[in-house]
Motif scaffolding. Structure first.
Motif, PDB file in Angstrom:
ATOM      1  N   HIS A 111     -18.636  50.368 -61.915  1.00  0.00           N
ATOM      2  CA  HIS A 111     -18.720  50.087 -60.817  1.00  0.00           C
ATOM      3  C   HIS A 111     -19.173  48.662 -60.027  1.00  0.00           C
ATOM      4  O   HIS A 111     -19.394  48.329 -58.455  1.00  0.00           O
ATOM      5  N   THR A 112     -18.992  47.914 -61.629  1.00  0.00           N
ATOM      6  CA  THR A 112     -18.853  46.561 -60.777  1.00  0.00           C
ATOM      7  C   THR A 112     -16.844  46.527 -60.637  1.00  0.00           C
ATOM      8  O   THR A 112     -16.668  45.181 -59.736  1.00  0.00           O
ATOM      9  N   ARG A 113     -16.272  47.505 -60.544  1.00  0.00           N
ATOM     10  CA  ARG A 113     -14.795  47.300 -60.613  1.00  0.00           C
ATOM     11  C   ARG A 113     -13.825  45.982 -61.284  1.00  0.00           C
ATOM     12  O   ARG A 113     -12.314  46.406 -61.109  1.00  0.00           O
ATOM     13  N   THR A 114     -14.743  44.718 -60.859  1.00  0.00           N
ATOM     14  CA  THR A 114     -13.286  43.929 -62.109  1.00  0.00           C
ATOM     15  C   THR A 114     -14.442  43.476 -63.635  1.00  0.00           C
ATOM     16  O   THR A 114     -15.936  43.937 -63.316  1.00  0.00           O
ATOM     17  N   THR A 115     -13.925  42.850 -64.102  1.00  0.00           N
ATOM     18  CA  THR A 115     -13.921  42.735 -66.013  1.00  0.00           C
ATOM     19  C   THR A 115     -15.055  41.369 -65.041  1.00  0.00           C
ATOM     20  O   THR A 115     -16.277  41.172 -66.007  1.00  0.00           O
ATOM     21  N   THR A 116     -14.217  40.761 -64.289  1.00  0.00           N
ATOM     22  CA  THR A 116     -15.006  39.243 -64.119  1.00  0.00           C
ATOM     23  C   THR A 116     -16.741  39.607 -63.306  1.00  0.00           C
ATOM     24  O   THR A 116     -17.462  39.375 -63.978  1.00  0.00           O
ATOM     25  N   SER A 117     -16.345  40.342 -63.020  1.00  0.00           N
ATOM     26  CA  SER A 117     -17.850  40.581 -61.453  1.00  0.00           C
ATOM     27  C   SER A 117     -18.923  41.744 -63.019  1.00  0.00           C
ATOM     28  O   SER A 117     -19.982  41.078 -62.699  1.00  0.00           O
ATOM     29  N   PHE A 118     -18.312  42.079 -63.912  1.00  0.00           N
ATOM     30  CA  PHE A 118     -18.854  42.925 -65.004  1.00  0.00           C
ATOM     31  C   PHE A 118     -19.409  42.008 -65.715  1.00  0.00           C
ATOM     32  O   PHE A 118     -20.732  41.547 -66.576  1.00  0.00           O
ATOM     33  N   LEU A 119     -19.126  40.700 -66.858  1.00  0.00           N
ATOM     34  CA  LEU A 119     -19.219  40.296 -67.134  1.00  0.00           C
ATOM     35  C   LEU A 119     -20.358  38.602 -66.549  1.00  0.00           C
ATOM     36  O   LEU A 119     -21.205  38.381 -66.919  1.00  0.00           O
ATOM     37  N   SER A 120     -20.257  39.063 -65.145  1.00  0.00           N
ATOM     38  CA  SER A 120     -21.303  37.924 -64.276  1.00  0.00           C
ATOM     39  C   SER A 120     -22.332  38.924 -64.448  1.00  0.00           C
ATOM     40  O   SER A 120     -23.815  38.155 -64.648  1.00  0.00           O
ATOM     41  N   GLU A 121     -22.174  40.120 -64.318  1.00  0.00           N
ATOM     42  CA  GLU A 121     -23.756  40.550 -64.018  1.00  0.00           C
ATOM     43  C   GLU A 121     -23.876  40.486 -65.355  1.00  0.00           C
ATOM     44  O   GLU A 121     -25.399  40.629 -65.138  1.00  0.00           O
ATOM     45  N   THR A 122     -22.974  40.865 -66.428  1.00  0.00           N
ATOM     46  CA  THR A 122     -24.169  40.852 -68.038  1.00  0.00           C
ATOM     47  C   THR A 122     -24.599  39.546 -68.014  1.00  0.00           C
ATOM     48  O   THR A 122     -26.248  40.012 -68.365  1.00  0.00           O
ATOM     49  N   VAL A 123     -24.394  38.056 -67.435  1.00  0.00           N
ATOM     50  CA  VAL A 123     -25.110  37.261 -68.173  1.00  0.00           C
ATOM     51  C   VAL A 123     -26.069  37.329 -67.170  1.00  0.00           C
ATOM     52  O   VAL A 123     -27.271  36.609 -67.521  1.00  0.00           O
ATOM     53  N   ALA A 124     -26.042  37.125 -65.681  1.00  0.00           N
ATOM     54  CA  ALA A 124     -27.044  37.434 -65.488  1.00  0.00           C
ATOM     55  C   ALA A 124     -28.162  38.286 -65.296  1.00  0.00           C
ATOM     56  O   ALA A 124     -29.422  37.625 -65.409  1.00  0.00           O
ATOM     57  N   PRO A 246     -29.223  36.901 -46.063  1.00  0.00           N
ATOM     58  CA  PRO A 246     -27.962  37.896 -45.338  1.00  0.00           C
ATOM     59  C   PRO A 246     -27.211  38.119 -46.863  1.00  0.00           C
ATOM     60  O   PRO A 246     -26.974  37.565 -46.586  1.00  0.00           O
ATOM     61  N   ARG A 247     -27.701  39.558 -46.108  1.00  0.00           N
ATOM     62  CA  ARG A 247     -26.550  40.215 -47.581  1.00  0.00           C
ATOM     63  C   ARG A 247     -25.437  40.515 -47.553  1.00  0.00           C
ATOM     64  O   ARG A 247     -24.784  40.550 -46.620  1.00  0.00           O
ATOM     65  N   PRO A 248     -24.070  40.099 -47.631  1.00  0.00           N
ATOM     66  CA  PRO A 248     -22.547  40.333 -47.641  1.00  0.00           C
ATOM     67  C   PRO A 248     -22.317  42.031 -48.091  1.00  0.00           C
ATOM     68  O   PRO A 248     -22.901  42.704 -48.993  1.00  0.00           O
ATOM     69  N   ARG A 249     -22.282  43.157 -46.832  1.00  0.00           N
ATOM     70  CA  ARG A 249     -21.311  44.528 -46.866  1.00  0.00           C
ATOM     71  C   ARG A 249     -20.511  44.584 -47.354  1.00  0.00           C
ATOM     72  O   ARG A 249     -20.213  45.622 -47.601  1.00  0.00           O
ATOM     73  N   ASP A 250     -19.368  43.832 -47.839  1.00  0.00           N
ATOM     74  CA  ASP A 250     -18.164  43.834 -48.229  1.00  0.00           C
ATOM     75  C   ASP A 250     -17.556  43.247 -49.530  1.00  0.00           C
ATOM     76  O   ASP A 250     -16.559  43.137 -50.097  1.00  0.00           O
ATOM     77  N   SER A 251     -18.790  42.688 -49.998  1.00  0.00           N
ATOM     78  CA  SER A 251     -18.274  42.506 -51.222  1.00  0.00           C
ATOM     79  C   SER A 251     -17.713  43.748 -52.440  1.00  0.00           C
ATOM     80  O   SER A 251     -17.808  44.296 -52.615  1.00  0.00           O
ATOM     81  N   SER A 252     -16.821  43.365 -53.199  1.00  0.00           N
ATOM     82  CA  SER A 252     -15.854  43.890 -54.113  1.00  0.00           C
ATOM     83  C   SER A 252     -16.815  44.473 -55.397  1.00  0.00           C
ATOM     84  O   SER A 252     -16.643  45.809 -55.833  1.00  0.00           O
ATOM     85  N   SER A 253     -18.029  43.404 -55.881  1.00  0.00           N
ATOM     86  CA  SER A 253     -18.307  43.853 -56.601  1.00  0.00           C
ATOM     87  C   SER A 253     -19.852  44.199 -56.034  1.00  0.00           C
ATOM     88  O   SER A 253     -20.692  44.658 -57.226  1.00  0.00           O
ATOM     89  N   ARG A 254     -19.852  45.118 -55.663  1.00  0.00           N
ATOM     90  CA  ARG A 254     -21.035  44.992 -54.750  1.00  0.00           C
ATOM     91  C   ARG A 254     -22.207  47.015 -55.142  1.00  0.00           C
ATOM     92  O   ARG A 254     -21.007  47.195 -55.281  1.00  0.00           O
ATOM     93  N   ILE A 255     -23.425  46.732 -55.732  1.00  0.00           N
ATOM     94  CA  ILE A 255     -23.050  48.066 -56.223  1.00  0.00           C
ATOM     95  C   ILE A 255     -24.383  48.840 -55.081  1.00  0.00           C
ATOM     96  O   ILE A 255     -25.152  48.245 -55.124  1.00  0.00           O
ATOM     97  N   ASP A 256     -24.194  50.302 -54.688  1.00  0.00           N
ATOM     98  CA  ASP A 256     -25.569  50.870 -54.132  1.00  0.00           C
ATOM     99  C   ASP A 256     -25.867  51.186 -55.101  1.00  0.00           C
ATOM    100  O   ASP A 256     -25.806  52.586 -55.461  1.00  0.00           O
TER     101      ASP A 256
END
Length: 306
Positions: A111-124, A246-256
């Motif tokens: 869902h996060t689409r990129t490895t960097t976004s996934f690892l950042s998500e995990t750290v957070a 305001p939340r960006p709606r075009d973020s590549s790592s956005r999860i709905d």
């Protein structure tokens, strides 16, 4: 002998959790075509294994790296927030958490689409879960009449595993328990109960913190990358504002996520209200079980209010 029985039980647990891990990896391979498409999940599992191999049988590291509310709050040992999830007490502990990561992380990484976004998500998520665990342990110590320094040290990735479970189960769809329909986003509470029925010594604070961290991600920090959400939250704390930027709606790592309501009688109740009510109930019951007698309803109410 007693030691022989313990060793045999440990081998059985290792075998069971090892098979669960392999089964989860096989399912991920079948679903996504190849494990090479999940580099973030593989790196996360490898990090847990390598750190375990480097720290096993080293008692001095156990005292230094495990999670301790007293250490974080009283001695300001903030590194424990990030070291304790990757520290495991034994091989069965490690394998059980690897099984959870193998089962839950691939969907989140996809869902996060990129490895960097996934690892950042995990750290957070680690930061969020461990911070919430600090607060929950302090609350439970107060409710049970114990000193924070007496609360047991914990370690392991299971809290973050529960956060990943919340992210994956929060589709708002219906599933079934036998013939009883059940919303998938409430299954995590049954999983929590099942885990603690099987292992009463498991860290309830860590698991409950993971569930709450997942709910925070779904209900308040969704629609954007989590690292940006935490940065915004920090800005809000400094500025004393009450609403999110305001939340960006075009973020590549956005999860709905589905954040719908639940029908209770003739009333539509926000799902988060029921989740928070369950969290408060679990925390209160756990505190009562470990409290110094006597504990009365008046005392519990007083503790929550004050």
């Amino acid at each position: 002998s007693t030691w022989g029985e313990i060793a045999q039980m440990s081998q059985v647990k290792n075998a069971v959790f090892g098979l669960l891990t392999l089964s989860a990896l096989r399912k991920a391979h079948a679903k996504y075509g190849s494990l090479t498409k999940l580099p973030g999940t593989m790196l996360l599992m490898l990090a847990n294994v390598l750190i375990y191999l480097r720290t096993r049988n080293r008692d001095h590291l156990r005292h230094l790296l495990t999670f301790s509310t007293s250490g974080v709050l009283n001695r300001h040992e903030l590194w424990r927030l990030w070291t304790s999830p990757f520290f495991h007490f034994d091989s069965a502990h490690l394998l059980s958490n690897l099984a959870t990561v193998a089962q839950e992380a691939p969907a989140v990484e996809t869902h996060t689409r990129t490895t960097t976004s996934f690892l950042s998500e995990t750290v957070a998520l680690v930061t969020l879960t461990q911070s919430i665990q600090t607060v929950l342990t302090a609350i439970r110590a107060r409710l049970s009449g114990r000193r924070v320094a007496w609360m047991p040290a914990t370690a392991g990735f299971s809290g973050i595993g529960f956060a990943l479970k919340v992210l994956n189960s929060h589709s708002g769809t219906l599933t079934s328990l036998g013939n009883t329909p059940l919303r998938s986003d409430f299954l995590v509470w049954l999983q929590l109960a099942f885990v603690h029925l099987l292992d009463p010594n498991a860290s309830l604070d860590a698991h409950l913190a993971g569930i709450i961290a997942g709910l925070v991600r779904v209900y308040w920090l969704s629609g954007q990358s989590l690292q940006r959400s935490l940065a915004q939250t920090w800005a809000l704390i400094n500025q004393g504002v009450q609403t999110l930027l305001p939340r960006p709606r075009d973020s590549s790592s956005r999860i709905d996520y589905n954040r719908s309501t639940v029908q209770v009688g003739d009333v539509q109740v926000p799902s988060i209200s029921l989740h928070l009510l369950l969290a408060a109930a679990v925390l209160t019951v756990a505190s009562l079980r470990s409290a110094k007698p006597p504990v009365t309803a008046v005392r519990v109410t007083h503790m929550w209010v004050i």
